[in-house]
Each structure stands twice: as structure tokens, then as C-alpha cells.
Design a protein around this motif. Sequence first.
Motif, mmCIF file in Angstrom:
data_model
loop_
_atom_site.group_PDB
_atom_site.id
_atom_site.type_symbol
_atom_site.label_atom_id
_atom_site.label_comp_id
_atom_site.label_asym_id
_atom_site.label_seq_id
_atom_site.Cartn_x
_atom_site.Cartn_y
_atom_site.Cartn_z
ATOM 1 N N PRO A 124 0.834 -1.206 0.000
ATOM 2 C CA PRO A 124 0.000 0.000 0.000
ATOM 3 C C PRO A 124 0.869 1.256 0.000
ATOM 4 O O PRO A 124 1.822 1.374 0.775
ATOM 5 C CB PRO A 124 -0.805 -0.124 1.295
ATOM 6 N N GLU A 125 0.530 2.185 -0.856
ATOM 7 C CA GLU A 125 1.327 3.407 -1.012
ATOM 8 C C GLU A 125 1.453 4.177 0.302
ATOM 9 O O GLU A 125 2.520 4.705 0.636
ATOM 10 C CB GLU A 125 0.699 4.290 -2.087
ATOM 11 N N ASP A 126 0.356 4.235 1.065
ATOM 12 C CA ASP A 126 0.377 4.984 2.314
ATOM 13 C C ASP A 126 1.327 4.354 3.332
ATOM 14 O O ASP A 126 2.013 5.068 4.078
ATOM 15 C CB ASP A 126 -1.032 5.070 2.906
ATOM 16 N N VAL A 127 1.387 3.006 3.359
ATOM 17 C CA VAL A 127 2.288 2.318 4.288
ATOM 18 C C VAL A 127 3.738 2.635 3.936
ATOM 19 O O VAL A 127 4.561 2.929 4.815
ATOM 20 C CB VAL A 127 2.043 0.800 4.262
ATOM 21 N N LYS A 129 4.881 5.236 2.323
ATOM 22 C CA LYS A 129 5.137 6.647 2.607
ATOM 23 C C LYS A 129 5.388 6.874 4.094
ATOM 24 O O LYS A 129 6.359 7.540 4.482
ATOM 25 C CB LYS A 129 3.950 7.488 2.142
ATOM 26 N N ARG A 130 4.538 6.298 4.932
ATOM 27 C CA ARG A 130 4.692 6.482 6.383
ATOM 28 C C ARG A 130 5.951 5.807 6.903
ATOM 29 O O ARG A 130 6.621 6.316 7.805
ATOM 30 C CB ARG A 130 3.451 5.949 7.097
ATOM 31 N N GLU A 133 8.856 8.088 6.028
ATOM 32 C CA GLU A 133 8.852 9.289 6.863
ATOM 33 C C GLU A 133 9.355 8.982 8.272
ATOM 34 O O GLU A 133 10.232 9.661 8.801
ATOM 35 C CB GLU A 133 7.442 9.877 6.921
ATOM 36 N N LEU A 199 3.145 -0.479 11.628
ATOM 37 C CA LEU A 199 2.326 0.029 10.531
ATOM 38 C C LEU A 199 1.483 -1.072 9.879
ATOM 39 O O LEU A 199 0.411 -0.802 9.329
ATOM 40 C CB LEU A 199 3.220 0.669 9.467
#
Length: 400
Positions: A124-127, A129-130, A133, A199
Motif C-alpha cells: 500500500p502506497e500509504d504504508v 510513505k509512512r 517518513e 504500521l
Amino acid sequence: MRAIILVMDSVGIGSAPDASLYDDLGAETIGHIAEACARGQCDNATREGPLLVPNLVRLGLGEACRLASGQVPPGLDAPEAEGRFGCAVEVSKGKDTPSGHWELAGVPVPFEWGYFPRTIPCFPEDVVKRLCERAALPGILGNCHASGTEIIARLGDEHVRSGKPICYTSADSVFQIAAHEDEFGLKRLYAVSEIARELLDPFNIGRVIARPFRGSHSGYVRTHNRRDYSVPPPDQTILDLATAAGRDIVTIGKIGDIFAHRGTGRNLKGDGNDALFDRTLEGIEALSDGGLLFANFTDFDSIYGHRRDVTGYATALEAFDGRLPELFLRLRSDDFLIITADHGCDPTWKGTDHTREQVPVLVLGGDRLREVGARLSFSDVGASIAAHLKVGQVPNGRAF
């Protein structure tokens, strides 16, 4: 009165009844290795001829194979087994390490694991990204299904240049992070893996695995500093029961990681099967009366099964078998030994994933008049250990 469980990681003995659901109908780890040896396909400078595992055969390995597959593999015939033998079917869904070990400990997995799709990218793109970060990463490499050795060979140079860890998955419920021990740093790899574990909890991913490697452009090699970050079992395992009863517990190899270090007592590590056997012998010598030792021998799976190395797998089986007399000499008259496995990884099968198979259950000690036979769940192992140690009952399973 002690109990000992030895898990020969991935040493399956024949397709499970539901193997067709996993595209594994016909997989048979031990049988196919024995057949290859009998045909001379495993002959090299250090071994030749039929598969030679006389100690496992005396415990009933060949007859356990007959129960599971209907035939004894070449070279595994024995006039009469000295131990009690049987086979067991897994009821947990999947064919992964945590499911197999938890069920052996009396707790089948009652839910579906989360898996990543066979797309590129697959995470997943959000995973991603986080993760970048929070871990201060410039990005990740891979983001796909892959073989661990293949992907570090392909992306190792880019990883060293860019500082981006290599992230990949497999048919198991797993998120794997490979990084160079020196260039990236082992402690940093573990820290990144801990963030990934947090995450991925909402996605019900079974394990995050830190996969360190070393080497250079001329060749990268994975090290034994691997660390698994697993979710804890959903119920009380034999380890929990023994801990609650105040029993001495020793775990060998990756058992501590598999059970999220819950009830795993003193954890002894080793670099490869031979070192793990050394740690097992040390653990048995120090194990108190009423204690439990739980060991995993990972090389069968991680070095030979996944890499589809039939000759290497055969050699590893023979080496393991050759050390069993050292263990037998350390057993007391009232000890209870079970040698088993957690799934299959047929090195003759297609792909590089585990195979859905039945496992051997080879027993020394306990009630010698009671047969093991064909068991309907791995949990019968945990139930039998609990009965021997008199620490209560695991949530599932019937004692043999």
C-alpha cells in the motif's frame, strides 16, 4: 520428566488433503528428495547414493511417510520402528511458519492472514510513505514478490548506492526488509522493521522479517542475524501453560521470534543447523525436571527448500540424523521427545514457496503402548506435551 520438541523446518512427508487449494497436490518433500538420491541425482563430492537417515528411520520416518502418502520413500524402509510414529495434518489456513508452529503448540490460526497482491508495486502506497517518513528513508527498492537471494543479487548494488532498503514479500503473510549489515547498519535495520511491524498490524500481516546481508558487488550473502517480528498467538500455547506453571523453558533458534517472545524462556541462538544442534544439547543438559525445550532447525527451509537445492537438502537431513545419537544419550528414562515439522518446502516443486504438506510425528517416551497414527491437527503435539508435563490443557488437540 521433561519434554522436547524438535521442529525440522519444512520437512514435509506428503501432500495435505487440501493441497489442491494451494496448487501443491503432489508435493512431497522427503519422498522426492529420497527418490532423487536413489536415482543418483544428489551425488557429488561429499555425498552419494540413497538418502541415509538411519536414526530417523528407526524412529519411524519411513512408516510415517507411508501413513501420509501411501508409500515408503526409497531407502527409508525399516524392519520395525523403535519409536512411535505418525503424521499430522494442519487445520490452520496457509502454509507459513507462525501458523505451523502455533498449531504445534496447541493453537491453530482461526483467521485469515493478510497477504500482498502479486502486483508491482505490491505494498500500500500509504504504508510505504509512512515507513519512509518515520524511519527517515529516502525510499525503498523492490516492492514486489521475490526470492530473497535473487532480489539482493539484483538490487544489492543499488541498495548500497542509494541507502534504500530492499522490501519484498512472498506467498506467505510477510513483509521482508533486506539491508546490508555494514552499509545500512544492523541496528538501523531492526529499528526500521519495528516501525514496519507497527504500521502493518492493521493489515493482519503475520511477520515482518529483517533480512541482513553482507558482501559486495561480486556477491551478496544473507547472514544469520535475521530477526522476525511476529504478532503474538491468539490463545495460550504450551509455552504459556508451562510458563504459568513455573516450568523451566528453553527455546532454540527462531522459536522466540515466532511466538513474539511470549513464554519462550531462555532463547539460545546458533548460526546454522549444526550450531543450533549444539545449543539444543546445551539446553537439554541444563533443562530442569518438568521443563520444556522447543527447537527449530531452519536450514532445511531457508537455505535448501526455498532455493530448490535437492542435494543440499539431502545433505542437511543426513547431517541432522547423524547428530541424533548425541541427543538420545542425554535423554532420561522419563523424558518425552517429539520430532516433527511445520510445513513442507519440496525442493523439486515449482516456484520457491512452502508446500502444503503433512508432517511427521516421531516420538520417544510417554505411553509406549499407544500409537500416534494419523492425526487430524498439529495441535495434538501440544496436547501431548501438556499431558506429559501435567500443566493443563492447550486450547486444541488430542493427546496421543
